[in-house]
Every structure is written in C-alpha cells, then in structure tokens.
Design an enzyme around this catalytic site. Structure first.
Site, short mmCIF file in Angstrom:
data_model
loop_
_atom_site.label_atom_id
_atom_site.label_comp_id
_atom_site.label_asym_id
_atom_site.label_seq_id
_atom_site.Cartn_x
_atom_site.Cartn_y
_atom_site.Cartn_z
N GLU A 17 0.84 -1.20 0.00
CA GLU A 17 0.00 0.00 0.00
C GLU A 17 0.88 1.25 0.00
O GLU A 17 0.62 2.20 0.74
CB GLU A 17 -0.93 0.00 1.22
CG GLU A 17 -1.70 -1.30 1.38
CD GLU A 17 -2.77 -1.25 2.47
OE1 GLU A 17 -3.94 -1.41 2.15
OE2 GLU A 17 -2.40 -1.02 3.65
N CYS A 73 -11.58 1.24 6.64
CA CYS A 73 -11.08 2.56 7.03
C CYS A 73 -11.61 3.67 6.14
O CYS A 73 -11.76 4.81 6.58
CB CYS A 73 -9.55 2.56 7.01
SG CYS A 73 -8.83 1.90 5.49
#
Lengths: 669, 669
Positions: free
Chosen positions: A346, A439
C-alpha cells in the site's frame, strides 16, 4: 519562503473545523468556522455533502452495528461476549464515524429546500438502493445522529478502563499485550482517531463527555509516552495530539506530539517484512527527502509534522514537510491527485512509478493528501496547496463513492483492464458496500461532513475563496453569497457585502488558462497574484462579482519519465479528469484498442444524467493476429470511432466494466 | 492438433533426465539421456553449466548448512535441538539441491580441459568472491557432491517417521498439525520435491536409498490421499508423482496425481486473503481458460497436467494444458520469457498487464515455464515450445544468476528505476547471496545440472536439436558433434555420423528471419517445416553441416495492448534481449530520459568482457522544469547520445544501478 509570524486569528471563528491553528500558531491563513460557510446545494460539492449526510453517514452507522464494531466496544465495557469482530483497529471506524456525525450535527448538510443529490447512474451496481426515509432532511436523521453520538460517547466512557486506556481489541482479545506491539498494534492510531472525534465534539460543543473520555486517554498517553522511547507503527497520534492541544491549550499534548516526531526514524520499531520505510522509520522525519512506504502512514505523519511545526513555530520542520509534499506531488502523485502506486505494501513507488492499472491510490491516502494540503495552505497561503485540494477532492476522493453514496472503492485504479478479474477487496472492479478493513468509508464521511470548513479562509486583509460551490459565507464584517454550478461550469457568481478596504481573493486554479471578472457588471481589471485574483477596495451592501473561469476540454500529458502513461493523454475539463468507459464503446471494440486523435477537436457536451461529457475523435485498432512481441512493424488498421469521455469520479456507476484515464494517442508508434 | 499414439521410446535412453515420458506415454518426441548429451563448454550454455557446477551448486550446499535447512532435518531425526529455522517449507531447498547434485554427478558439468566460465564483470557486487578451489574440476568437488548426496539421503532416512511421513517443520515445530493445514502447509509441495530428487536418484542410479525414502512417503500419500478429498495449496506433487510413476511403473502414483488434478478447483481449500485464484482452485484445471494466481503454483500445476495427460493419453487434459500455455504466452509473458506481473501475490496479472518496473518475474516461475514448455514440446513436437524454452532460459533464468554464480535475483524486473529503493528481498536492486525464502537458487542449480537432457530429442525418424551449445550427442546409431559460440554467434557447426535415411532436425528459432545451411561445404536446399530445418538422407561417418542463423540486432515491439511498454522497443539479437544500464551512460544522463532513434542503425559489436553489445543512436531529453502533468505540449530539447545495450541476462554485474529493457522511441509524442 515567507516566514509568517503568529498573528492571532483575525477571523471570529465560532465552530472551528479540522486543523484550525491555535492562537499562538505561526500560520498565514485562518479557517472560517464550520458554521460560517453554509453549502446551499449549488454545484457538485453541496450535492455531494447532502448525499453524504443522507446516504453515506447513515450507511456507516448501520455498518458499525452490523459489522460488530460497536459490539467490540460493548464487549470491552463488559456488556457483551468476549468475541472480537473484524480488524484489531476496528475502533477507529467508530471514531471516524463519530467525528463525521459531530461535524454534520453542527452544520447539517441536508436541507429540505435544496435540490436532490446528483444521480448520474440509474442503478449503481443494482444493489443496496437507498433506504426510503434515509435522507435526514426528510426522516429526521438529525435526532438519529444525535442519539448515535450520545450513545456511543457513553459506551466509550463505559469501555474505558480506570486508568484511561481505551481500545476494545486489547481489552477484549489480548489484554496482556497492551502497549507491547507498537509496530502493528495501532493502539496510538486508534487513540488518535478517538482524539480527533473528541476535538470535533469540543469544537462543536456537542458532546463534552466525549472530550472527557479522550482527555483521560490522552493524559494516560502523556504519562506513559513521556517516559518511554516508543512510537506507533501507524502515524496519526501526532496530528491528533496537536489538535487536542489546539482545543484545550494543554501544552503536554503538543509536547508529546513533537516527541513522537523526534523519536521516529531512530529504529525504535521492530520492523516486519516491509522494512522500516513502510513505517517511515528509516530516517527522522525532519531529514526525510522523499515520501516512502505506506502512503496513508506517510501522509498522516506529514499532517502531524505540519501541525507541530505551525504550533511551535518550527520553520525547519515546516520546511521538511513542504519538501516531502513537493516530492510527492512532483514525482509520485496520480493525475487524479491520488497517492500510492503499489498494492503489495500500500505504498509509494519509486519516482515516476505511476501505473494506472495497478494504481493502489487508496481512498484514505487521497483524504490524507487533502488534509495535508489544507494544513500547508493555512501555513503558507500558497495557492498550489489549494489546487491540490481541489484536484484530489474532485477526482480521487469523489471516485471512491458511488452515485448512491453507499458503495466505495478502497483502491482507485486509473485503468480497469478488459479481462480484469477481482483479486479480493484490494483490487475490486466495482465499489463494495463495506470492507473487512473499512477505514475508507467513514473517512469519506468525516471529510465531507466537515467540508464547509475547507472552502474559504480569512486573514487580516479579508477573505480567500479556495474551493467553489454554492454557499453563503459569513466572515466577520463581510458576507459572500456564492452561486455556481461548478465544476460543470466555470461561472462563479458572488454577491458581496463587505467594508471598504477589504480584499476578496479568488483562487484561479492552475489548470485555468483564461478567466474574466465582472464587478457590478463591468469588466474589472484583474490579474492573478500567486494563484489568487485579489479584489480590494470599495465594497458595500451588495456588490456583484462574476468570475468566469474558462474551462474548455483539454489534453493533459504526463512527464516523459512516467513510463506507464507514455504516448497517452488524459482528457480533462476544469478540475475534473475524464475517462473512457467500455459502457460508451461499441460492444465489439476492446477498450485497450481505442486510440485518441490528439489533433482532433474536443467538445464538452451537456448530457443527462452525466452533466458534461467530452467527445473526441478516435479509432479502434484491429489487432487481429498481432503477436505479443514482434520484430515487424505491425500495420494495424484502425476504424474511426467517436469517443465519449465521462468524469473519472463517476466511473463504474453504469454497471461494471473496463475504464481508462490515460488514452493512447493515435500517433504513437 | 495431431493425436500422437504411444510409440515406445525409439531412443535408447540410458540415464533419463527430467520429465522423460514412460513407455506407455502418448508423446511425439523422446528425450535423450543425460549421459548422451555432453556439453563441452562451447557457447553460453556449456559455460553456464560449468559455473553452475563450480560455483552455484557448492554455494547452495554451503547455504543449506549455514541457513539451518540441514539442521532442521537433524532436529527431525532427533539429532539436534528442536529449533526450526527458516521457512516452513525449507526442506524443499534441500531436495532441489539434492536433485541438482544427482544430475551433476551423473554427467559432470565441469571438465579440466574446458575453458573457464564467462566473467563479464570484474567484481560482481564486490561481495563473496568465489572461494578458491570451489571449481569441482580443480578441487575435486565430485567427491564432495557424492558425500552430500549420501549424507543427506541417510539423514532423510533417519528423519523419516515410521509411517513414511517426512517433513522437518511438521515433525519439529507443529507435530500436531500434520496434514491439517493443506492450504498453506506445503507438505505435499515438499513431498513433491523430495520425490523429484528421488527420481533423479533412481534415473541416475546414484542413490537407491533416496528412492526408498521417497517411495515410503509416496506410499503413505497414496494410502492417505486416495481416501480423503484434499489437495495441496501449492501444486508440485502432481508432476512429482507422475515422474515417480515413470521411474517405477507403479500405477497408484499416477492415479493419485490425476486424483489431485481432478479434485482441484472444487473449493476444497480454505482460501486466505488472496482468494481461490491464487491457488488455482477457482475452477477445475481441465476447464480453466486463463493462467491466474501465483505464477509458480500455476506453472507447476501445468507441468503436472501435461505429465498426467501424456501418461494417461488424456487428450482433453493435454488440450487444456496447451490452452493455458497459449494464454500465458499470448497475453502474460514478458519479452524475457518471464511470468508473473504482480508483487502482492506473486501472481499473473490481467491480460497484457506487463509492467517492466514492477515485473515480479520470479526466477522459479521462469524455471517452471521452461519445464512446462519442455513437456509440451515432447508431447507435441511443436517448435514454438522449444522457442519458449530458449527465450526464458537465455534471458529470464540467466539473468537470475550473477556472473560469479553465487548471487541471485528472486524477482527479475525489466526496469530498475533511477531512485529505486529496495523494499526488501522481493524487490532487491541487486542479486543477493541467499534469501529467507530461498526457493530460487537451488532451482537454478537443478535446472542447470540437468541441462544436457533438454538439448535434443529423438523420434523414429532421427534427432531433433532444440537448443544450441557446444556438445557431443550420441543418439542411437548417430553421433552429432556441435561446435558453436551461440548465442553470441549464429553459426552452428555440426559433424554428423549417422545411418542413411535418418533425419536431423535443426530448430530455426522464430526470431530468425534468414538462415543458410551447408552440407559438406555445399549450399543445401533447405526449407523450414514447422520451425525445424529437416535434413534427411545420405549420412555417413562424418558429414559436415553448418547452419548459419542470421542474427542481426533487431528491434522488438510490444503488442499495442501492452500499455506499460507503449512507444518503446526492446533491442534483441538472436535469442538475447538487451537492455540499457546506467553504467554505460554519462553520469549526467538519467536513464529514464534516454530516447532511442528507432530509425537509426543497430550494430552488434564485439567487446570484452561482454562478448557482444549493441550500439544505437539515441538522445537524452532535457526535462528540466517539466511538470508531472501539463496541458502544454512540452518542447523538450534532446542531446544526441550513442547508446550501448548489453544482454539483459548480464545486467547488474558491473555494480548496482538503473537498467531498462524497453526503450522509449524518440518519435513517441
């Protein structure tokens, strides 16, 4: 760079929004209060905020219940079984939703008189239609939000341990591991989001109990972490503590935030398989020269760096922040404003490594980039930061939500290939209603709920308007009413009531090559000074200002080092990046075979439900029989094709299918 | 396709090499024995095999000891503490090294009379120089290898449990978890590599004890897995069991291999975060239409499919294998022959998703691709499979080893960017001496040790020569001596002793646009039939055949759908792909700013230590002040530059630095 001095806040802020500098801060611009900017539904942003209130936020509330996030807290309070559900940092989803609810309650995004949200798709994904009555304006969601805030704050108080510690995972599932896994525990990360929610509670005055909970925890943090040399594997606590200092004036919070920054990059974390760069722990933040590692971690860290720099007047730290931001924007940012090139960790890639198909471009990174830009805008007053806010908000962040407001992307590719197969949530080809790591959706909710606070700022000379949307702005002695259909149209009509010797600064976006301005109907001599058109002087009860930002459709070219977009152009208009979708091509044409005639005309055409599409001339290659690699110059034939490009942020709302932003030019070999 | 019938093996194979079909197999071509093809050091392959014997294999032996792999087995045998070191499938590194040693012992790759290995770098990475005396030709490594084989086989026998089970991790570390974690345990994967080593032991007759160990375990597998419906998360056991059947004629091994294929794709595995495609468990292999998921898993599975198809005469299964191979080669293979586009899950990407910088291109996948191509070549006799063997061997596999034979790449990018920062072993910018997951180095060792077996095949008509290297080939009644400096030169000189009415088939690689052949000095009329030049007829004691494969330097272009290489060409000569290295550029020039003049001449130039470089004309763009994205057509100036391209497989041997295979064309917009 200029060296601004603490000037106090010349704007009489009432309900301060996110990242409002404290009275002793060294900042150039000052936010208006959340209640001083009222989005009235004109233009994209107002409609989006209305949808956020009516759809996204209620959806988040429901999912917190159904996914077990609230049950985790109930378990921590001893009111449910000891089963922990979801990610170990699931509390943070609750906190972000709380923060969203608090901003929303302070300045409701919905209004019965406003037009409904834009619905550019008929049945986005055909799933989960908005529940009837879910628009708070119609159904009275205000009381529901109120109840969610009150109930959750009370639940948190009950789940909090006697010493102030609050984390449902480490209370329920691994009680003996508290503080023992700093690299992965996310304990301080979760604490940071709790604190940010509490700052919203404090600034809006809506929930003093939540502020008390957060301060009890923050006081514990000060007590513990002033003594030990530890940092969290996921930055977030730094910006949160700086914000709590701003709310409370309690200096130890700011000192701890700075301590965490000073301790970072000294190898205190035990790194896992992604190494120290993943956690930005390879070099002290002040010395870092490039953004690296996990993008959201990097950007939250950067937000904390700017906050601490501003509150402590630390010019070197601010300079380090600006250097990192520059590195990101100059070498590692997508044309949509998104950050993060790699799925594996990520993470940011190498310089100019910006693959469109494997763009990770996490939604939370886009939101964090917006937050960092906002902080740097306040610190410096430089328009380029506002340009970046506009770009990422209207493209990368906007694309992450479906037209129905209830489906979301986690990663946001700029190219979905023909033949794409979903490889799990991280590369979904369509927006999902929720994620196992959820998230992003509540992060969108809190950003959009607090959006009014980001539109304009004030300083001693007057008002600066950074983002364009229909709004009414009350800034001290002045009132500005904005009417616009931005970003679909570049015309922004303002009605200004202001004292004389007051300056209205209107941002002229960097994408805008020509503009004009009328004052009370008369062409006004105007020149842009560092990104802003500054109109000073004779105002009265009702002066009309009409800014017209030319926004012809245009071609955007990548830097020659962006190998992944070589020979391609992107289409754009105003702040919006456009894309081609398979949906608009003949069934027989494979998206990857489409070529754009870069010499042909581009036309912006009004349509429905997509307000403006761009049409262009192009062709479809016939690649029949072409091998994967060949020494021959393959003479592909090409059939002319009329191309219809749609705003990138609306992609995937008319069914699932291939999409691409970068369009190969017909004249590329 | 043709439908070959079982024909028995017309070649009098003595020491059968890898994947030699059994007597009842339905195959078109038959391997020669490992002892029938003697590489004599001429050309690249012989030198490489010599280096494999002298450097790589001894290095692997030493690392198995220092990394704890052998201690794990000692622990399992109760002869050491119960600490397990390394990956839970570390036994497989031992097995692959054993297999390498066994092939090597049967046909030594080193010979005191042969020239030394090519050393295209002075001090590769400046680390770990080859230990003096590590060349078995000089130091007597043969006895050392022999001792390693005997000691390790004896150790395995002691580590084996009474019922035949053998796996040091599940004996030492998790004894209660045997067979309980099929998706990740790698128990059958490790068993497969043990069996492959044992097959080498059996075929070379070198170590009957190892065959006994493997058969005891295989019999346990038959007993257990014929009863339960389970498959392994990592394919490998299928091809191993088919090979063990070939060695032993024991049908239950083949039946179990087929059973594993038939059970796959039925959702028997509990999938983790990468989903069923990662394990090729989303669809039954017979029905699969595209390669997907973890590349090594996919390719090992494919090898097992071909083996079972050939041994059972299952045309549909063979057809499914060919379909998958076609999909891989047509849409998902790098120009170096490498497979696997994604780092996150070491996986195939979507069709045409072939990023050069983020190529995963795992070395083991390249080796597996070679093995699959070999199997399909034997099954079908089609030259394209041999072309693929040549490509992947000379480029992707060869690049994975340093010039010193003791450093290795795990992933093999086609572009190392300026500013690249290592993000762990998986994206190292230089070759490392070993890996925490050390699957690749011993895999290279076993491939190269068995290399002679892959050069040529026989059928009822005569001999087929697929790979070119200096060698002496004894094929039944015929003997062929090959002298060549391939791939540096395209001239292949053969001296043939053969009966009349015997056919010598010489592969004319698909990259070769013109060739000539002389028989006893006279131009021979020759035409290529399906990839092979077939010379039939009048042979005697010593016929001279000179094949001259034209290999001018050439430009290779990607399919228009390969977005990541748009507007670029690769340089190649013969089977070798070339690349640019920063090393050959002026220090002031950034590699990514180099443009190739595609209209200019390419020259192949003899140099030292790199035998042949390609020179070309190009330019360096001046990108000063160019923004990341711009609406303006940027008028970059460019300074002329003479470019020197080196063989891709030799990159990174002259110090660490940026490299790229795909070169942007100067005429790309």
């Amino acid at each position: 760079m200029s060296s601004p001095k603490p000037s106090g806040n010349p704007v009489a802020t009432r309900v301060a929004g996110p990242a409002t500098p404290g009275p002793g801060a060294v900042a150039t611009l000052h936010p208006l209060g959340l209640d001083q900017v009222r989005l009235d539904g004109g233009g994209l942003l107002g409609q989006w905020r209305r949808r956020n209130a009516g759809q996204t936020l209620p959806h988040c509330l429901a999912r917190l219940e159904s996914s077990g996030n609230l049950d985790n807290l109930r378990a921590a309070a001893g009111e449910a079984g000891k089963e922990f559900a979801g990610m170990w940092f699931a509390d943070s989803d609750v906190y972000k939703t709380l923060e969203a609810a608090l901003w929303e309650l302070a300045a409701p995004g919905s209004d019965p008189d406003m037009p409904g949200p834009a619905s550019p798709g008929t049945r986005p994904n055909g799933r989960e239609p908005a529940a009837p009555g879910s628009d708070p304006a119609v159904s009275g969601a205000g009381p529901r939000l109120r109840k969610f805030v009150d109930d959750t704050a009370a639940l948190l108080a009950r789940a909090q341990q006697a010493d102030g510690y609050l984390n449902s995972y480490f209370t329920v599932a691994e009680p003996d591991q508290r503080w023992r896994k700093p690299v992965w525990s996310h304990e301080l990360y979760c604490a940071g989001h709790l604190i940010q929610a509490a700052v919203a509670a404090g600034r809006t005055g809506a929930c003093p109990g939540l502020v008390e909970v957060a301060r009890r925890f923050a006081d514990l943090l000060v007590e513990r972490f002033s003594q030990v040399e530890e940092v969290c594997g996921h930055p977030e606590i730094e910006t949160a503590l700086a914000e709590l200092y701003r709310l409370t004036g309690h200096r130890p919070y700011l000192d701890l935030a700075r301590r965490f920054l000073d301790l970072r990059g000294r190898g205190l974390l035990e790194h896992g398989r992604f190494g120290p760069r993943y956690h930005q722990d390879h070099v002290p933040p002040r010395e870092a020269r490039e953004v690296t590692g996990h993008s959201v971690r990097q950007l939250y860290l950067l937000a904390g760096m700017v906050d601490v720099a501003v509150e402590t007047g630390d010019g070197a730290l601010l300079e380090a922040s600006r250097r990192l931001w520059d590195d990101a924007v100059r070498t590692r940012t997508y044309v949509t404003g998104a950050h993060g090139s790699r799925h594996r960790d990520e993470a940011y890639g190498d310089p100019y490594e910006l693959p469109p198909d494997r763009a990770y471009a996490e939604t939370c990174a886009s939101i964090a980039a917006f937050q960092v830009s906002w902080r740097l805008l306040l610190a410096t007053g430089e328009a380029r930061y506002a340009d970046e806010m506009e770009r990422v908000l209207h493209n990368a962040v906007a694309a992450a939500v479906s037209a129905d407001g209830r489906h979301f992307f986690y990663s946001n590719p700029l190219h979905l290939r023909t033949g794409h197969t979903n490889a799990g949530e991280e590369s979904a080809g369509h927006r999902l209603p929720w994620y196992s790591c959820a998230c992003c959706p509540p992060n969108i909710a809190r950003l959009m709920a607090s959006l009014p606070a980001y539109l304009a700022t004030g300083d001693a000379t007057g008002l600066q308007l950074h983002l364009y949307a229909g709004a009414t702005i009350e800034a001290g002695p002045a009132t500005v009413r904005v009417r616009t259909d931005y970003p679909w149209q570049g015309r922004v009509e303002l009605t200004v009531s202001a004292p004389e010797q007051w300056t209205l600064a209107l941002r002229v976006p960097s994408w805008c090559a020509s503009y004009s301005v009328l004052i009370d109907g008369e062409p006004a001599p105007a020149s842009v000074d560092a990104g802003y058109l500054r109109l000073t002087g004779a105002w009265g009860e009702s002066t009309s200002v009409v800014l017209d930002l030319g926004m012809p459709a245009r071609q955007v070219r990548p830097h020659p080092r962006v190998d992944a977009a070589r020979g391609c152009v992107a289409l754009a208009r105003g702040p919006l990046v456009y894309c081609l979708e398979q949906h608009d091509l003949p069934e027989s044409v494979v998206l990857e075979d489409v070529r754009l005639d870069t010499g042909g005309p581009l036309e912006a055409v009004s349509t429905h439900p997509i307000p403006i599409v761009i049409t262009a001339s192009g062709a479809a290659l016939d690649v029949t029989g072409t091998p994967l690699y060949t020494t021959d110059r393959h003479a592909s034939s090409a059939a002319p094709l009329r191309l219809i490009a749609v705003p990138y942020f609306l992609w995937g709302n008319r069914g699932q299918g291939p999409m691409r932003v970068w369009l190969p030019a017909a004249d590329t070999p």
